[in-house]
Design an enzyme around this catalytic site. Sequence first.
Site, short mmCIF file in Angstrom:
data_model
loop_
_atom_site.label_atom_id
_atom_site.label_comp_id
_atom_site.label_asym_id
_atom_site.label_seq_id
_atom_site.Cartn_x
_atom_site.Cartn_y
_atom_site.Cartn_z
N HIS A 1 0.85 -1.19 0.00
CA HIS A 1 0.00 0.00 0.00
C HIS A 1 0.89 1.25 0.00
O HIS A 1 0.69 2.17 -0.80
CB HIS A 1 -0.92 -0.01 1.22
CG HIS A 1 -1.55 1.31 1.54
ND1 HIS A 1 -2.57 1.85 0.76
CD2 HIS A 1 -1.33 2.22 2.51
CE1 HIS A 1 -2.93 3.02 1.26
NE2 HIS A 1 -2.19 3.27 2.32
N ASP B 1 6.92 23.04 -25.25
CA ASP B 1 6.89 21.65 -24.76
C ASP B 1 7.94 21.54 -23.68
O ASP B 1 8.60 22.51 -23.33
CB ASP B 1 7.20 20.65 -25.90
CG ASP B 1 6.63 19.26 -25.62
OD1 ASP B 1 6.88 18.75 -24.51
OD2 ASP B 1 5.94 18.71 -26.49
N TRP C 1 7.56 -0.26 3.96
CA TRP C 1 8.08 0.42 2.76
C TRP C 1 9.48 0.95 2.98
O TRP C 1 10.20 1.23 2.04
CB TRP C 1 7.14 1.55 2.34
CG TRP C 1 7.35 2.83 3.10
CD1 TRP C 1 6.92 3.10 4.35
CD2 TRP C 1 8.04 4.00 2.65
NE1 TRP C 1 7.30 4.37 4.71
CE2 TRP C 1 7.98 4.95 3.69
CE3 TRP C 1 8.70 4.35 1.46
CZ2 TRP C 1 8.55 6.21 3.60
CZ3 TRP C 1 9.27 5.62 1.37
CH2 TRP C 1 9.20 6.53 2.43
N SER D 1 13.16 6.85 -13.42
CA SER D 1 12.05 7.61 -13.97
C SER D 1 11.95 8.98 -13.30
O SER D 1 11.84 10.01 -13.97
CB SER D 1 10.76 6.82 -13.78
OG SER D 1 9.64 7.66 -13.92
N SER D 2 12.03 8.99 -11.97
CA SER D 2 11.91 10.26 -11.25
C SER D 2 13.05 11.21 -11.59
O SER D 2 12.85 12.41 -11.75
CB SER D 2 11.92 10.04 -9.74
OG SER D 2 10.93 9.16 -9.37
N HIS E 1 13.60 11.61 4.16
CA HIS E 1 13.00 12.86 4.59
C HIS E 1 12.81 13.85 3.46
O HIS E 1 11.72 14.39 3.31
CB HIS E 1 13.67 13.48 5.81
CG HIS E 1 12.72 14.43 6.45
ND1 HIS E 1 11.61 14.00 7.15
CD2 HIS E 1 12.62 15.77 6.37
CE1 HIS E 1 10.89 15.04 7.49
NE2 HIS E 1 11.48 16.13 7.04
N GLU F 1 12.22 13.01 0.59
CA GLU F 1 11.12 12.39 -0.14
C GLU F 1 9.77 12.90 0.35
O GLU F 1 8.86 13.13 -0.43
CB GLU F 1 11.21 10.87 -0.01
CG GLU F 1 10.00 10.08 -0.50
CD GLU F 1 9.80 10.15 -2.01
OE1 GLU F 1 10.74 10.53 -2.71
OE2 GLU F 1 8.69 9.83 -2.46
N TYR G 1 9.07 15.75 1.45
CA TYR G 1 8.85 17.10 0.90
C TYR G 1 8.65 17.05 -0.60
O TYR G 1 7.96 17.90 -1.16
CB TYR G 1 9.97 18.05 1.33
CG TYR G 1 9.86 18.30 2.80
CD1 TYR G 1 8.89 19.18 3.29
CD2 TYR G 1 10.62 17.60 3.71
CE1 TYR G 1 8.72 19.36 4.63
CE2 TYR G 1 10.45 17.77 5.07
CZ TYR G 1 9.49 18.65 5.53
OH TYR G 1 9.30 18.81 6.86
N SER H 1 -1.35 27.10 -3.91
CA SER H 1 -1.00 28.52 -4.09
C SER H 1 -1.52 29.09 -5.41
O SER H 1 -1.56 30.30 -5.58
CB SER H 1 0.51 28.70 -4.02
OG SER H 1 1.01 28.22 -2.80
N HIS I 1 15.35 12.28 12.81
CA HIS I 1 14.17 12.36 13.67
C HIS I 1 13.21 11.19 13.40
O HIS I 1 12.26 10.99 14.14
CB HIS I 1 13.45 13.71 13.55
CG HIS I 1 12.83 13.97 12.22
ND1 HIS I 1 12.74 15.22 11.67
CD2 HIS I 1 12.24 13.15 11.33
CE1 HIS I 1 12.15 15.14 10.51
NE2 HIS I 1 11.83 13.90 10.28
N HIS I 2 13.47 10.43 12.33
CA HIS I 2 12.68 9.22 12.09
C HIS I 2 13.18 8.05 12.93
O HIS I 2 12.58 6.99 12.91
CB HIS I 2 12.75 8.82 10.61
CG HIS I 2 12.09 9.81 9.71
ND1 HIS I 2 10.76 9.75 9.38
CD2 HIS I 2 12.57 10.91 9.09
CE1 HIS I 2 10.46 10.75 8.59
NE2 HIS I 2 11.54 11.48 8.39
N THR J 1 7.11 26.60 7.17
CA THR J 1 5.81 26.01 6.87
C THR J 1 4.70 26.92 7.37
O THR J 1 3.68 27.12 6.69
CB THR J 1 5.69 24.61 7.52
OG1 THR J 1 6.87 23.87 7.21
CG2 THR J 1 4.49 23.87 6.97
N LYS K 1 3.96 29.72 5.08
CA LYS K 1 3.07 29.35 3.99
C LYS K 1 1.62 29.34 4.45
O LYS K 1 0.74 29.90 3.78
CB LYS K 1 3.44 27.96 3.45
CG LYS K 1 4.77 27.98 2.77
CD LYS K 1 5.07 26.65 2.14
CE LYS K 1 6.00 26.82 0.96
NZ LYS K 1 5.43 27.56 -0.13
N ARG L 1 1.73 0.31 15.14
CA ARG L 1 1.39 0.25 13.72
C ARG L 1 1.80 -1.11 13.15
O ARG L 1 2.54 -1.86 13.80
CB ARG L 1 2.07 1.39 12.95
CG ARG L 1 3.57 1.30 12.97
CD ARG L 1 4.24 2.54 12.43
NE ARG L 1 4.15 2.64 10.98
CZ ARG L 1 5.04 3.32 10.22
NH1 ARG L 1 6.05 3.95 10.77
NH2 ARG L 1 4.89 3.37 8.92
#
Lengths: 532, 210
Positions: A84, A113, A149, A176-177, A260, A262, A264, A275, A309-310, A335, A338, A457
């Site tokens: 998932h 293009d 994951w 790809s990315s 991390h 990722e 963002y 925006s 921090h993870h 943040t 924003k 979890r």
Amino acid sequence: MSSDITANDTHHAHDEHHDHGPPSGLMRWVLTTNHKDIGTLYLLFALLMLLVGGALAMGIRLELFEPGLQFINPDFFNQLTTMHALIMVFGAIMPAFVGFANWQVPMMVGAPDMALPRMNNWSFWILPFAFTLLISTFFMEGGAPAAGWTMYPPLVLQGAGNVPFMIFAVHLLGMSSIMGAINIIVTIVNMRAPGMTLLKMPLFVWTWFITAFLLVAAMPVFAGAVTMLLTDRFFETSFFNAAGGGDPVLYQHVFWFFGHPEVYIMILPAFGIVSQIIPTFARKKLFGYSSMVYATAAIAFLSFIVWAHHMFTVGMPVAGELYFMYATVMIAVPTAVKVFNWTATMWRGAMTFETPMLWSVAFVFLFTIGGFTGLMLGVAPADFQYHDSYFVVAHFHYVLVTGALFAIIAGVYYWLPKWTGNMYNEKLGKLHFWLSVISVNVLFFPQHFLGLAGMPRRIPDYAIQFADWNFWSSIGGFAFGLSQILFLFIVLKTIKGGEKATDEVWEGADGLEWTVASPAPYHTFATAPEIK
Amino acid sequence: MSTETNKSSADHRRLIGVLSLVVLGMFGFGFLLVPLYSVICDVFGLNGRFVDIDAGTYDITAQSERAATLTQNVDTTREITVQFLASRNQNLNFEFRPMQKKLVLHPGEMGMVKYYAKNLTGKDVVAQAVPSLVPGTAVKYFAKTECFCFTQQTLRAGEGKEMPLRFVVDPALPKNVSTISLAYTFFDTGAQAKPAGATFNVARAAGTSN
């Protein structure tokens, strides 16, 4: 801005390089180098993956509906949570944003293009192969990856036949990315229409510009980490194998150095979309445009120096805990800039609440909830309680579902009339919104309580005291899942037909994309627009 | 139009070149983190490894002399709880446990505990225990004079044995540390057992160690 632009693209004299429109048939989609076609492919692929990943989530919520094991055996449950996440992150959210970038970036900067159209075709067509590899693991002996994951060794290396499939799928997704990101950077740097200075670029373009740099810097590190997993498993290296002098904690550092940024990568383009939408329906210019740009850049920079921090509970010295805690909490500053800017944009605006605006306002409110729980998790001593609990699950679903996904849905409603030439059904759009926004809170809000009460979890069964909130969470989950079928219906219906959209589509719309016809012609801005 | 196209494709190529270098550089950086991690952990003592024991360069004589000095001035004003943990690598079919869960002692006092290991397999196994300590910063205040981790341990098929450990906690241990957890992980070295009596004076885990 729109009034300053000479829109001459729809009647331009075409030269021999390109024809009137797309060729017909299936090969149009396989061979296309047109940014709009590729954008469509990306978006449809993301929608498909959203439904696949969503179906897996329904399996998870079904099993958690009641305590005890009813439908799914624990190993398959772990496969569901792992797949998932992988499918939603790499198959739904990221490709959807790249789809938006393909459609919108050239139109918003006045380019004909993307800069590298053939590579663009590659970037997309790698994805179906990558996901075939990944999803095929469900049908293998031993099943799909089940270690989460984040792919922490040594557990992930104990997967049966799925390990190389998962790793090569990640390699393909990374390629790809990275190709997509390079394409976007080159387009934005080299292909802007004359007069489109960097600080005149729409905020969506800015956020994607910065996201593309995050991708270029972070994805290769992830590719390196999974390559080390691969050689540990098959070539007797010991990067993470303690018996050979390696250290599994090292993997967590390398992974989160990618992981991390990722998160963002998955939220900055959402900031960009919102925006664009809020000023349109508040009929005011975006408040604090340049502070938005700097805040985005600040968030991107900070994202590279907070990874640990993870893993506060991994056993770090106090100095390390303190550094990562303060650096993490600091992200709240840009943040908040924003969030306050979006609020200030709405302040005393002549607001109307068409469907894209509803989703955007919900985004601002609900993403902020996810941001606040992120702050709680960022406080190291508190994190020792929350770590690996459902509180974390609630947090990242608030930022990724009511954050990233809500912005994607808002963006689809906002630009769909430009893409298809047809208005979506406003009544159905609003129904979709209200069903989703209520059910998503029933789904995820109770998970905060579950986590604080101690539910871990990634488990298929739980103690009896967690039964009530899990029941409600599952009810919300099923309702939210079903509501997205309505979304699918609305999108398909709009593609087929509907009330014709005007060129400007929205009364308060501002930007180059609204100066071209609806639907946007196959080729736009072959002659660069003038920007005064 | 065509000159403009040529110019822009040259611009594209330059930018693609730069970005590709960044991609390659970051791929390399991921691998650079491996030695960087080891160096940083060793320099700052972050992950509680006994680097010299792992590297087989632990000077037992020097540590014994150090322990003798430390035991001269026991700090009776403090008590340190030392917890003992044991785990096996997944490839090692041993019973392995400390015979005592914890020991409360003063810094400077000599501590002695025993670990018990039993080979549950039908063949002889040469195993190596690798120590680690939490908090990691306490490693340099922890002097071992006798440890089964100094040498490889050969256990005959079905053999069980008690293995002693002697240590002194340095009274200079930072004041904020009151509990130390000492963990051993036992690994199968994969080496063939030698005839009884032979010992291996090499203190390192199987394979390469850094």
